[in-house]
Design a protein around this motif. Structure first.
Motif, PDB file in Angstrom:
ATOM      1  N   GLU A  13       0.020   6.283 -65.541  1.00  0.00           N
ATOM      2  CA  GLU A  13      -0.804   5.419 -64.838  1.00  0.00           C
ATOM      3  C   GLU A  13      -0.673   5.436 -63.281  1.00  0.00           C
ATOM      4  O   GLU A  13      -1.622   5.530 -62.533  1.00  0.00           O
ATOM      5  CB  GLU A  13      -0.932   4.048 -65.253  1.00  0.00           C
ATOM      6  CG  GLU A  13      -1.759   2.933 -64.900  1.00  0.00           C
ATOM      7  CD  GLU A  13      -1.975   1.546 -65.347  1.00  0.00           C
ATOM      8  OE1 GLU A  13      -2.810   0.762 -64.910  1.00  0.00           O
ATOM      9  OE2 GLU A  13      -0.784   1.276 -66.152  1.00  0.00           O
ATOM     10  N   ILE A  14       0.608   5.525 -62.996  1.00  0.00           N
ATOM     11  CA  ILE A  14       0.909   5.502 -61.596  1.00  0.00           C
ATOM     12  C   ILE A  14       0.364   6.593 -60.866  1.00  0.00           C
ATOM     13  O   ILE A  14      -0.038   6.937 -59.868  1.00  0.00           O
ATOM     14  CB  ILE A  14       2.251   5.523 -61.541  1.00  0.00           C
ATOM     15  CG1 ILE A  14       2.904   4.003 -61.643  1.00  0.00           C
ATOM     16  CG2 ILE A  14       2.788   5.882 -59.994  1.00  0.00           C
ATOM     17  CD1 ILE A  14       4.375   4.061 -61.717  1.00  0.00           C
ATOM     18  N   SER A  15       0.428   7.892 -61.729  1.00  0.00           N
ATOM     19  CA  SER A  15      -0.283   9.181 -61.209  1.00  0.00           C
ATOM     20  C   SER A  15      -1.648   9.154 -60.923  1.00  0.00           C
ATOM     21  O   SER A  15      -2.057   9.657 -60.006  1.00  0.00           O
ATOM     22  CB  SER A  15       0.107  10.139 -62.292  1.00  0.00           C
ATOM     23  OG  SER A  15      -0.819  10.213 -63.425  1.00  0.00           O
ATOM     24  N   SER A  34      -2.044  -2.403 -69.544  1.00  0.00           N
ATOM     25  CA  SER A  34      -1.963  -1.365 -68.478  1.00  0.00           C
ATOM     26  C   SER A  34      -1.367  -2.150 -67.122  1.00  0.00           C
ATOM     27  O   SER A  34      -1.465  -3.454 -67.114  1.00  0.00           O
ATOM     28  CB  SER A  34      -3.230  -0.680 -68.188  1.00  0.00           C
ATOM     29  OG  SER A  34      -4.155  -1.637 -67.637  1.00  0.00           O
ATOM     30  N   ILE A  35      -0.981  -1.552 -66.182  1.00  0.00           N
ATOM     31  CA  ILE A  35      -0.451  -2.192 -64.816  1.00  0.00           C
ATOM     32  C   ILE A  35      -1.679  -2.883 -64.187  1.00  0.00           C
ATOM     33  O   ILE A  35      -1.775  -3.851 -63.872  1.00  0.00           O
ATOM     34  CB  ILE A  35       0.162  -1.073 -63.859  1.00  0.00           C
ATOM     35  CG1 ILE A  35       1.479  -0.568 -64.524  1.00  0.00           C
ATOM     36  CG2 ILE A  35       0.309  -1.924 -62.469  1.00  0.00           C
ATOM     37  CD1 ILE A  35       1.834   0.772 -63.756  1.00  0.00           C
ATOM     38  N   GLN A  36      -2.781  -2.121 -64.256  1.00  0.00           N
ATOM     39  CA  GLN A  36      -4.251  -2.432 -63.475  1.00  0.00           C
ATOM     40  C   GLN A  36      -4.745  -3.762 -64.413  1.00  0.00           C
ATOM     41  O   GLN A  36      -5.059  -4.815 -63.565  1.00  0.00           O
ATOM     42  CB  GLN A  36      -5.114  -1.406 -63.693  1.00  0.00           C
ATOM     43  CG  GLN A  36      -6.328  -1.676 -62.691  1.00  0.00           C
ATOM     44  CD  GLN A  36      -7.138  -0.768 -62.386  1.00  0.00           C
ATOM     45  OE1 GLN A  36      -7.767   0.201 -63.496  1.00  0.00           O
ATOM     46  NE2 GLN A  36      -7.691  -0.436 -61.283  1.00  0.00           N
ATOM     47  N   GLU A  37      -4.407  -3.732 -65.477  1.00  0.00           N
ATOM     48  CA  GLU A  37      -5.117  -4.791 -66.501  1.00  0.00           C
ATOM     49  C   GLU A  37      -4.148  -6.153 -66.187  1.00  0.00           C
ATOM     50  O   GLU A  37      -4.915  -7.274 -65.983  1.00  0.00           O
ATOM     51  CB  GLU A  37      -4.963  -4.613 -68.052  1.00  0.00           C
ATOM     52  CG  GLU A  37      -6.051  -3.666 -68.529  1.00  0.00           C
ATOM     53  CD  GLU A  37      -5.881  -3.141 -69.845  1.00  0.00           C
ATOM     54  OE1 GLU A  37      -6.559  -3.357 -70.559  1.00  0.00           O
ATOM     55  OE2 GLU A  37      -4.571  -3.403 -70.355  1.00  0.00           O
ATOM     56  N   ILE A  38      -2.971  -6.019 -65.963  1.00  0.00           N
ATOM     57  CA  ILE A  38      -2.003  -7.285 -65.621  1.00  0.00           C
ATOM     58  C   ILE A  38      -2.336  -7.632 -64.220  1.00  0.00           C
ATOM     59  O   ILE A  38      -2.351  -8.731 -63.841  1.00  0.00           O
ATOM     60  CB  ILE A  38      -0.823  -6.897 -65.698  1.00  0.00           C
ATOM     61  CG1 ILE A  38      -0.548  -6.620 -67.338  1.00  0.00           C
ATOM     62  CG2 ILE A  38       0.188  -8.018 -65.467  1.00  0.00           C
ATOM     63  CD1 ILE A  38       1.067  -5.886 -67.818  1.00  0.00           C
ATOM     64  N   TRP A  39      -2.452  -6.600 -63.451  1.00  0.00           N
ATOM     65  CA  TRP A  39      -2.718  -7.106 -61.721  1.00  0.00           C
ATOM     66  C   TRP A  39      -3.917  -7.893 -61.551  1.00  0.00           C
ATOM     67  O   TRP A  39      -3.943  -8.692 -60.823  1.00  0.00           O
ATOM     68  CB  TRP A  39      -2.623  -5.577 -61.235  1.00  0.00           C
ATOM     69  CG  TRP A  39      -2.834  -5.643 -59.760  1.00  0.00           C
ATOM     70  CD1 TRP A  39      -3.927  -5.514 -58.768  1.00  0.00           C
ATOM     71  CD2 TRP A  39      -1.754  -6.349 -58.721  1.00  0.00           C
ATOM     72  NE1 TRP A  39      -3.789  -5.629 -57.522  1.00  0.00           N
ATOM     73  CE2 TRP A  39      -2.487  -6.190 -57.313  1.00  0.00           C
ATOM     74  CE3 TRP A  39      -0.439  -6.797 -58.993  1.00  0.00           C
ATOM     75  CZ2 TRP A  39      -1.749  -6.523 -56.411  1.00  0.00           C
ATOM     76  CZ3 TRP A  39       0.093  -7.080 -57.859  1.00  0.00           C
ATOM     77  CH2 TRP A  39      -0.363  -7.015 -56.466  1.00  0.00           C
ATOM     78  N   LYS A  40      -4.971  -7.400 -62.391  1.00  0.00           N
ATOM     79  CA  LYS A  40      -6.249  -8.380 -62.343  1.00  0.00           C
ATOM     80  C   LYS A  40      -6.325  -9.482 -63.340  1.00  0.00           C
ATOM     81  O   LYS A  40      -7.582  -9.818 -63.497  1.00  0.00           O
ATOM     82  CB  LYS A  40      -7.409  -7.343 -62.426  1.00  0.00           C
ATOM     83  CG  LYS A  40      -7.484  -6.286 -61.411  1.00  0.00           C
ATOM     84  CD  LYS A  40      -8.675  -5.491 -61.636  1.00  0.00           C
ATOM     85  CE  LYS A  40      -8.763  -4.497 -60.401  1.00  0.00           C
ATOM     86  NZ  LYS A  40     -10.070  -3.607 -60.792  1.00  0.00           N
ATOM     87  N   SER A  41      -5.390  -9.767 -63.971  1.00  0.00           N
ATOM     88  CA  SER A  41      -5.400 -10.670 -65.081  1.00  0.00           C
ATOM     89  C   SER A  41      -5.699 -12.272 -64.513  1.00  0.00           C
ATOM     90  O   SER A  41      -5.137 -12.271 -63.432  1.00  0.00           O
ATOM     91  CB  SER A  41      -4.164 -10.556 -66.154  1.00  0.00           C
ATOM     92  OG  SER A  41      -3.022 -11.020 -65.317  1.00  0.00           O
TER      93      SER A  41
END
Length: 317
Positions: free
Chosen positions: A67-69, A267-274
């Motif tokens: 995901e970071i990539s 995902s990182i993005q899902e948690i970031w926007k949660s």
């Protein structure tokens, strides 16, 4: 100028980041290789640790790297609580990130106790960008007092050997930083620390001790605190993944007190926007940090720039 004033001037923050507020994806991601540690430092809340001790699974790390990539954050830091060189796959972690996301600044912290010749060779062979040595003393006496260890000479010898190996190779990477955490026990060694390491090809960092979300209130007096509190910018640019996949809204969450998600399931993005993460951001924006146990008495927010309130002379920062 008094010693206290000189100290406050020397350790004045701020932590500068490429972006202060990120909406789609964090600009800095902390991944904890392990929360095992071979030291018991006085400024660390480790003696009160209640969460399990372990190391991150390689399969999980690979999924995070994938995901970071795709997002290419500005920085990935292989450290949170614990000593990264105790993680059995630490060199695989470094190689994985730099292979899939080569533009990402990859850094790691270590106390250098385990930095033998073989590990030094492997670090120099890796593509690590920044290596921070957390020394936190300028004398063996203070090292024992602060870090609970009599291995000060070994630590300094390990670092000097690494620097000599890097010099012989003609490398300028990784960038090396040596750190002194400034607190009551170390404040009188600032000059000596700078003298010891100033002649080496390193960046010398003087870091004010934090109080770990109010858990170490005795260190607050050495932090230069702004006159007015503002929202902690780390909530808006940084992401902290514990070894078990649990995500904390703050990097000082050493005991799973501020978990907002789990990268085993999201995902990182899902948690970031949660909503869970956003709730803490909104409380800070509204000045309601007193409602958050980790934030109420914390001084970590003062490491970040004030991008919220107008400066009395310069306008918005």
């Amino acid at each position: 100028m008094s010693l206290k004033s000189k100290t406050k001037k020397l350790i004045k923050n701020k932590a500068m980041r490429p972006e202060e507020v990120c909406t789609d994806f964090p600009s800095r991601i902390n991944i904890e290789p392990t929360n095992k540690c071979n030291l018991r430092c006085t400024m660390c809340p480790r003696q009160d640790l209640t969460r399990p001790v372990g190391e991150i699974d390689m399969e999980l790390f690979s999924r995070l790297a994938d995901e970071i990539s795709r997002q290419a954050p500005a920085e990935v830091r292989l450290h949170k609580d614990g000593e990264p060189l105790l993680a059995p796959h630490i060199f695989d972690f470094i190689e994985t990130i730099k292979t899939v996301a080569p533009s990402t600044l990859l850094n790691m912290d270590t106390n250098a106790l385990l930095l033998d010749g073989e590990k030094s060779e492997r670090l120099l062979d890796s593509r690590l960008d920044v290596l921070l040595f957390s020394i936190n003393a300028a004398t063996a006496e203070t090292y024992k007092k602060v870090r609970g260890s009599t291995k000060f000479d070994r630590v300094t010898a390990n670092i000097e050997r690494f620097l000599e190996m890097r010099r012989r190779r003609g490398y300028v990477w990784p960038t090396v930083k040596v750190q002194l955490i400034v607190m009551t026990e170390t404040r009188n060694e600032i000059g000596l620390f700078k003298e010891q390491w100033g002649s080496h090809e390193v960046d010398v960092l003087l870091i004010p001790a934090i109080n770990w979300g109010g858990h170490r209130p005795e260190v607050q007096s050495l932090m230069e605190m702004p006159a007015r509190r503002y929202p902690c910018t780390f909530l808006f640019n940084s992401f902290s993944i514990n070894w078990d996949g649990k995500v904390s809204f703050c990097n000082v969450d050493f005991n799973h007190l501020g978990v907002v998600g789990d990268v085993n399931e999201q995902s990182i993005q899902e948690i970031w926007k949660s909503p869970a993460f956003e709730r803490y951001r909104q409380l800070h924006k509204q000045g309601r940090w007193d409602e958050i146990d980790l934030c109420r008495d914390c001084n970590y927010w003062a490491y970040t720039r004030n991008v919220w309130y107008p400066h009395p002379r310069k306008g918005w920062m």
